[in-house]
Design an enzyme around this catalytic site. Sequence first.
Site, short mmCIF file in Angstrom:
data_model
loop_
_atom_site.label_atom_id
_atom_site.label_comp_id
_atom_site.label_asym_id
_atom_site.label_seq_id
_atom_site.Cartn_x
_atom_site.Cartn_y
_atom_site.Cartn_z
N SER A 52 0.79 -1.23 0.00
CA SER A 52 0.00 0.00 0.00
C SER A 52 0.82 1.28 0.00
O SER A 52 0.31 2.34 -0.34
CB SER A 52 -0.98 0.02 1.17
N LYS A 59 0.43 4.43 6.71
CA LYS A 59 -0.22 5.28 5.71
C LYS A 59 0.30 6.71 5.83
O LYS A 59 0.93 7.09 6.80
CB LYS A 59 -1.75 5.30 5.90
#
Length: 168
Positions: free
Chosen positions: A39, A78
């Site tokens: 990700s 993230k």
Amino acid sequence: MKKAGSFIWDILKVVIVALIITMVVRTYLFAAVKVDGDSMDPTLYSGEYLFINKLKTADRFDIVVFPAPDNESAEYIKRVIGLPGDKLEYKDDTLYINGKKYEEPYLDEFKKQESSALTPNFVIEKIPEGKYFLMGDNRRVSNDSRYFGAVNESTIDGVVIKWGKKNL
């Protein structure tokens, strides 16, 4: 015999103090984490080890580590895109925060490879107080705030420490 016992006790005290210091540093100051998944490609790669600063407050575009809201046995890594009170909009693969256009140089590598938009259009009218909107750099595969919502500031474990040549 007494000298040997005293020597062992002295060594044991040093080991205990070292363990306590290590636990305090690991719990309250810094920690090592391992990237697991795609990700954050191409900024971070699966299998890479990072350090996080547990004292720093996250700021826009910092990379943070937090417990996965949808998997209690995992942690996510993230990027902070939106701060409390922000209005976010993605339009034509461009980020707007509170109406102002922002560049995202960490996405350039993927944007060169893609013929279609990397980030689909969306609008978040207002990020609630005490929450952050987090997204992975690999927008096509990232399970992030677009799916599980903004994340409580209090759940962020730490901010990734920058080092080396990479543009974090």
